[in-house]
Design a protein around this motif. Structure first.
Motif, PDB file in Angstrom:
ATOM      1  N   PRO A 253      77.008  59.953  93.188  1.00 58.05           N
ATOM      2  CA  PRO A 253      76.431  58.867  93.988  1.00 58.05           C
ATOM      3  C   PRO A 253      77.391  57.688  94.090  1.00 58.05           C
ATOM      4  O   PRO A 253      78.050  57.329  93.121  1.00 58.05           O
ATOM      5  CB  PRO A 253      75.175  58.458  93.215  1.00 58.05           C
ATOM      6  CG  PRO A 253      74.985  59.470  92.143  1.00 58.05           C
ATOM      7  CD  PRO A 253      76.242  60.241  91.989  1.00 58.05           C
ATOM      8  N   LYS A 254      77.473  57.123  95.274  1.00 54.47           N
ATOM      9  CA  LYS A 254      78.319  55.949  95.486  1.00 54.47           C
ATOM     10  C   LYS A 254      77.417  54.716  95.442  1.00 54.47           C
ATOM     11  O   LYS A 254      76.961  54.224  96.462  1.00 54.47           O
ATOM     12  CB  LYS A 254      79.045  56.079  96.820  1.00 54.47           C
ATOM     13  CG  LYS A 254      79.881  57.347  96.909  1.00 54.47           C
ATOM     14  CD  LYS A 254      81.137  57.137  97.690  1.00 54.47           C
ATOM     15  CE  LYS A 254      81.905  58.402  97.929  1.00 54.47           C
ATOM     16  NZ  LYS A 254      82.345  59.131  96.805  1.00 54.47           N
ATOM     17  N   THR A 255      77.179  54.275  94.213  1.00 53.36           N
ATOM     18  CA  THR A 255      76.328  53.112  93.979  1.00 53.36           C
ATOM     19  C   THR A 255      77.059  52.159  93.046  1.00 53.36           C
ATOM     20  O   THR A 255      78.074  52.527  92.453  1.00 53.36           O
ATOM     21  CB  THR A 255      74.994  53.545  93.310  1.00 53.36           C
ATOM     22  OG1 THR A 255      75.291  54.092  92.017  1.00 53.36           O
ATOM     23  CG2 THR A 255      74.254  54.576  94.151  1.00 53.36           C
ATOM     24  N   PRO A 256      76.539  50.939  92.890  1.00 56.83           N
ATOM     25  CA  PRO A 256      77.190  49.988  91.966  1.00 56.83           C
ATOM     26  C   PRO A 256      77.107  50.442  90.503  1.00 56.83           C
ATOM     27  O   PRO A 256      77.904  50.023  89.681  1.00 56.83           O
ATOM     28  CB  PRO A 256      76.417  48.688  92.160  1.00 56.83           C
ATOM     29  CG  PRO A 256      75.694  48.837  93.449  1.00 56.83           C
ATOM     30  CD  PRO A 256      75.494  50.303  93.668  1.00 56.83           C
ATOM     31  N   GLN A 257      76.142  51.308  90.173  1.00 59.71           N
ATOM     32  CA  GLN A 257      76.006  51.790  88.811  1.00 59.71           C
ATOM     33  C   GLN A 257      77.092  52.836  88.521  1.00 59.71           C
ATOM     34  O   GLN A 257      77.553  53.534  89.416  1.00 59.71           O
ATOM     35  CB  GLN A 257      74.630  52.444  88.579  1.00 59.71           C
ATOM     36  CG  GLN A 257      73.469  51.474  88.550  1.00 59.71           C
ATOM     37  CD  GLN A 257      73.061  51.041  89.955  1.00 59.71           C
ATOM     38  OE1 GLN A 257      73.215  51.796  90.902  1.00 59.71           O
ATOM     39  NE2 GLN A 257      72.568  49.826  90.080  1.00 59.71           N
TER      40      GLN A 257
ATOM     41  N   ASN B 145      78.705  56.240  87.524  1.00 61.95           N
ATOM     42  CA  ASN B 145      78.288  57.633  87.680  1.00 61.95           C
ATOM     43  C   ASN B 145      79.067  58.495  86.682  1.00 61.95           C
ATOM     44  O   ASN B 145      79.859  57.982  85.896  1.00 61.95           O
ATOM     45  CB  ASN B 145      78.500  58.090  89.126  1.00 61.95           C
ATOM     46  CG  ASN B 145      79.925  57.902  89.593  1.00 61.95           C
ATOM     47  OD1 ASN B 145      80.871  58.221  88.872  1.00 61.95           O
ATOM     48  ND2 ASN B 145      80.110  57.368  90.799  1.00 61.95           N
TER      49      ASN B 145
ATOM     50  N   ASP C 187      82.823  57.990  86.759  1.00 61.48           N
ATOM     51  CA  ASP C 187      83.208  56.714  86.152  1.00 61.48           C
ATOM     52  C   ASP C 187      83.197  56.807  84.630  1.00 61.48           C
ATOM     53  O   ASP C 187      84.122  56.326  83.962  1.00 61.48           O
ATOM     54  CB  ASP C 187      82.265  55.592  86.595  1.00 61.48           C
ATOM     55  CG  ASP C 187      82.324  55.305  88.078  1.00 61.48           C
ATOM     56  OD1 ASP C 187      83.387  55.517  88.696  1.00 61.48           O
ATOM     57  OD2 ASP C 187      81.287  54.869  88.627  1.00 61.48           O
TER      58      ASP C 187
END
Length: 112
Positions: A20-24, A26, A29
């Motif tokens: 997922p390309k979110t600020p959180q 993944n 990361d």
């Protein structure tokens, strides 16, 4: 005179596992952070080995270093398998030339 053709490098990479390309953070990361931490730890353990004054302490640190290197390699392999790490292939002839260059240098610097 024949002109040398430039060697094209080939990217070696597995199919990328999507995250997922979110600020959180993944999975990619987290694994990247772990890999960077393991790399930093190996440098720190090598420094500690240089400064260890007691043989038993030196051996304990060396054992931990070996385990850390193994963990680092496992993380790299996992990231490579998921397509999150890629490498460039190199021309085998160029690799052989570089190997010979350093072998000759070492033989000159450190004769038997």
């Amino acid at each position: 005179m024949m002109e040398k053709q430039p060697v094209r490098s080939t990217t070696i990479q597995n199919t990328e596992t999507q995250v997922p390309k979110t600020p959180q953070m993944n999975d990619r990361d987290y694994l990247n952070d772990l890999l960077l931490t393991e790399k930093y730890m190996t440098v720190s353990y090598v420094q500690a080995l240089h400064e260890a004054s007691h043989q038993s302490f030196f051996q304990d640190i060396k054992n931990v270093l070996d385990q850390t290197c193994d963990h680092q390699r496992d993380l790299y392999n996992l990231m490579f398998n998921k397509g999150w790490y890629k490498i460039e292939s190199q021309d085998p002839q160029k690799i052989q030339q570089t190997h010979q260059q350093f072998t000759q240098y070492a033989q000159q610097q450190f004769p038997k």
